[in-house]
Motif scaffolding. Structure first.
Motif, PDB file in Angstrom:
ATOM      1  N   PHE A   1      -4.881   2.075  -0.335  1.00  0.00           N
ATOM      2  CA  PHE A   1      -4.275   3.229   0.374  1.00  0.00           C
ATOM      3  C   PHE A   1      -4.221   2.917   1.797  1.00  0.00           C
ATOM      4  CE2 PHE A   1      -5.471   4.960  -3.847  1.00  0.00           C
ATOM      5  CZ  PHE A   1      -4.358   5.572  -4.002  1.00  0.00           C
ATOM      6  N   GLY A   2      -3.137   3.115   2.615  1.00  0.00           N
ATOM      7  CA  GLY A   2      -3.404   3.132   3.817  1.00  0.00           C
ATOM      8  C   GLY A   2      -1.716   2.555   4.369  1.00  0.00           C
TER       9      GLY A   2
ATOM     10  N   ASP B   1     -10.300   1.523  -1.852  1.00  0.00           N
ATOM     11  CA  ASP B   1      -9.763   1.775  -0.494  1.00  0.00           C
ATOM     12  C   ASP B   1      -8.653   0.944   0.087  1.00  0.00           C
ATOM     13  OD1 ASP B   1     -11.211   4.022   0.392  1.00  0.00           O
ATOM     14  OD2 ASP B   1     -12.888   2.495   0.811  1.00  0.00           O
TER      15      ASP B   1
ATOM     16  N   ASP C   1      -5.326   7.134   4.495  1.00  0.00           N
ATOM     17  CA  ASP C   1      -6.021   6.439   3.719  1.00  0.00           C
ATOM     18  C   ASP C   1      -7.160   7.135   2.836  1.00  0.00           C
ATOM     19  OD1 ASP C   1      -8.015   6.791   5.615  1.00  0.00           O
ATOM     20  OD2 ASP C   1      -7.624   4.621   6.570  1.00  0.00           O
TER      21      ASP C   1
ATOM     22  N   ARG D   1       0.857  -1.212  -0.028  1.00  0.00           N
ATOM     23  CA  ARG D   1       0.016   0.044   0.102  1.00  0.00           C
ATOM     24  C   ARG D   1       0.970   1.173  -0.058  1.00  0.00           C
ATOM     25  NH1 ARG D   1      -1.094  -3.567   3.751  1.00  0.00           N
ATOM     26  NH2 ARG D   1      -2.897  -4.744   3.829  1.00  0.00           N
TER      27      ARG D   1
ATOM     28  N   ASP E   1      -4.562   0.779  11.044  1.00  0.00           N
ATOM     29  CA  ASP E   1      -5.595   1.984  10.949  1.00  0.00           C
ATOM     30  C   ASP E   1      -5.228   2.812  12.160  1.00  0.00           C
ATOM     31  OD1 ASP E   1      -7.395   3.741  10.045  1.00  0.00           O
ATOM     32  OD2 ASP E   1      -9.132   2.476  10.544  1.00  0.00           O
TER      33      ASP E   1
ATOM     34  N   THR F   1       0.402   5.434   1.446  1.00  0.00           N
ATOM     35  CA  THR F   1      -0.386   6.420   2.220  1.00  0.00           C
ATOM     36  C   THR F   1      -0.692   7.371   1.151  1.00  0.00           C
ATOM     37  OG1 THR F   1       1.286   7.983   2.840  1.00  0.00           O
ATOM     38  CG2 THR F   1       0.674   6.058   4.401  1.00  0.00           C
TER      39      THR F   1
END
Length: 527
Positions: free
Chosen positions: A238-239, A235, A188, A147, A451, A149
């Motif tokens: 991203f993160g 979704d 995210d 992933r 998260d 950000t």
């Protein structure tokens, strides 16, 4: 011997003998240092294993192009190059669009076709498996999920993914600036949506007005695009934990370079996303790596498959940033090979930097195809071959090649019959891929999504707390929360000046964003 079914091509002019071009190729492709072997030179359909066509290892950070129509052998060329790079200790990154390149983790078994090709090009063939790391975007498909950000991805690359126009891209940059300024981490997509929703709400309307160049209608368009993007399942891309591109540059215990294979079949319907994600990787590598100048061998070779997807509908500012990144990353020891159908898929500013060329067959069925053929021929040095005819008659697994010599000069154009890959020329069995993923040190590092508290949680907490604070509804750290404007610092005066805003709003100007972010608007990170 001629390729089965291929038309004999009169590749040299009547005044030349076969020995003329062969002598030039033999001399032009004789190098002192280590090199990769492409295959054997071909004249009038006959291969000459005593005249190898090669590329010096030391010039592979000067970038290249692998082009050709579908089914002409581009993927096998990538495989042949990746095998030899790994064997000489160079890490490799491969974007695997169709899933075929997973075969590098398995040794091929000999058969009549492989034996014939190896004999034809003078190859000492031996089935070999390579150390392969399998990655996937957000866990869609096989591979350890990776992933980025939202902050690291930045407004420029995200705008390309969302299909925003230049005005909307500039406005998105202002949203990122607001989040940076007030300590709202964008990790995210829900973080970015929360910030835009705040700015377009009654509580944030003063902040929106203070940003100047961001209108509520434009913010609404961006928000709708983000929601649609999320509804398509984006979704997961991203993160955190964010992928550290340093993990692409590793060697196995036996000294061979690790081949990193980003599996992309599950995201073929999101071409803008995966092509832009690859560009993020390149930009991140550029920011993190030290200058090394000329090197004996590259620190990493990056194969950018389906490269035309990156350039389709790209703004001038975006293309300028790509060109500058490609030009500058060479000094960091990274080589980039763009893989596409014709050279015209690549902008001229980028194409001019691709000194190593492997051109497979082209088709000329339409007037547009004929124009593309002529444009391709014009990009090659003068040649004894009749390239207009030859490029339409090449057999599968053949290519027209010119590379840079150790002195940096173009080598003679060489019709080449390519080597056979020594790893499996098909996807690896599922159990081989699963074992490689389970044994990877990257699985523990990236498999589980995180998260932590970021913009979404901070804004939610402040809005929930607002009624208890005598009606104060804006974030406590923003000017709206205090009811008065603090005396601006020197930096803020510059940021809020009309000149600075003008630069920031300009879609054709990258310099404004470089003040706080990179060429693509991607944020530098502490490792």
């Amino acid at each position: 011997m001629p390729v089965s079914g291929a038309t004999r091509v009169p590749c040299v002019s009547e005044s030349n003998t076969d020995e003329g071009p062969l002598s030039a190729i033999r001399t032009g492709y004789t190098f002192e240092g280590p090199a990769l072997d492409f295959g054997a030179a071909v004249v009038d359909g006959t291969s000459h294993p005593d005249v190898p066509v090669r590329v010096p290892l030391a010039v592979l950070n000067r970038h290249g192009l692998v082009a050709g129509a579908t089914g002409t052998g581009k993927t096998k060329t990538l495989q042949v190059m990746a095998e030899q790079l790994s064997g000489q200790g160079v890490p490799v990154f491969l974007a695997d669009i169709k899933g075929d390149l997973s075969g590098m983790a398995s040794a091929a078994e000999s058969n009549d076709k492989i034996t014939s090709r190896a004999t034809d090009v003078g190859q000492e063939w031996k089935g070999t498996a390579y150390r392969v790391e399998f990655l996937s975007l957000g866990g869609l498909g096989h591979g350890t999920p990776i992933r980025a950000t939202v902050t690291s991805f930045g407004p420029t690359l995200l705008s390309k993914v969302l299909g925003l126009n230049s005005t909307q891209e500039s406005s998105l940059g202002l949203v990122f600036h607001f989040a940076d300024k007030f300590g709202l981490p964008l990790l995210d997509l829900k973080d970015l949506r929360a910030v835009i929703q705040y700015l377009t709400s009654d509580e944030g309307k003063d902040e929106l007005k203070a940003l100047g160049g961001l209108s509520s209608s434009t913010a609404g368009v961006i928000l709708r695009e983000l929601i649609a993007f999320s509804d398509k399942g984006a979704d997961v891309f991203f993160g955190e934990p964010e992928f550290d591109t340093a993990d692409l540059m590793r060697s196995a215990e036996d000294g061979r370079g690790v081949v990193t294979c980003l599996e992309l079949p599950e995201v073929q319907d999101r071409p803008a996303l995966f092509s832009t994600f690859l560009m993020w990787m390149l930009a991140d590598l550029y920011h993190d790596l030290p200058e090394v100048g000329d090197v004996d061998k590259p620190k990493l070779v990056f194969f950018f498959d389906e490269a035309h997807l990156l350039f389709d509908d790209a703004s001038d500012a975006f293309l300028d940033a790509i060109e500058q990144t490609v030009r500058l990353i060479r000094s960091k020891g990274v080589g980039v090979f763009f893989v596409t159908q014709t050279p015209k898929d690549v902008p001229s500013g980028v194409l001019a930097q691709l000194g190593n060329r492997v051109q497979h067959a082209l088709r000329a069925f339409t007037p547009e195809d004929a124009k593309a053929l002529k444009a391709t021929v014009s990009t090659f040095p003068h040649s004894a071959y009749d390239l207009d005819e030859l490029l339409t008659q090449l057999g599968t697994g053949e290519a027209v090649i010119t590379v840079l010599s150790e002195r940096g000069a173009p080598t003679p154009v060489a019709w080449t019959r390519m080597r056979a890959p020594e790893s499996l020329m098909a996807p690896s069995p599922d159990q081989v891929v699963r074992a490689a993923i389970d044994e990877s040190p990257l699985k523990e590092k990236y498999a589980e999504a995180l998260d932590r508290e970021s913009a979404y949680e901070k804004l939610q907490a402040r809005l929930e707390k607002a009624p208890e604070d005598d009606g104060a509804s804006a974030p406590a750290t923003t000017p709206a929360a205090t009811g008065k404007k603090p005396e601006p610092s020197t930096v803020e005066k510059v940021i809020h000046s009309s000149a600075f805003r003008s630069v920031l709003r300009s879609a054709g100007t990258v310099i404004g964003r470089e003040i706080t972010r990179s060429l693509f608007g991607t944020a530098r990170r502490r490792r």
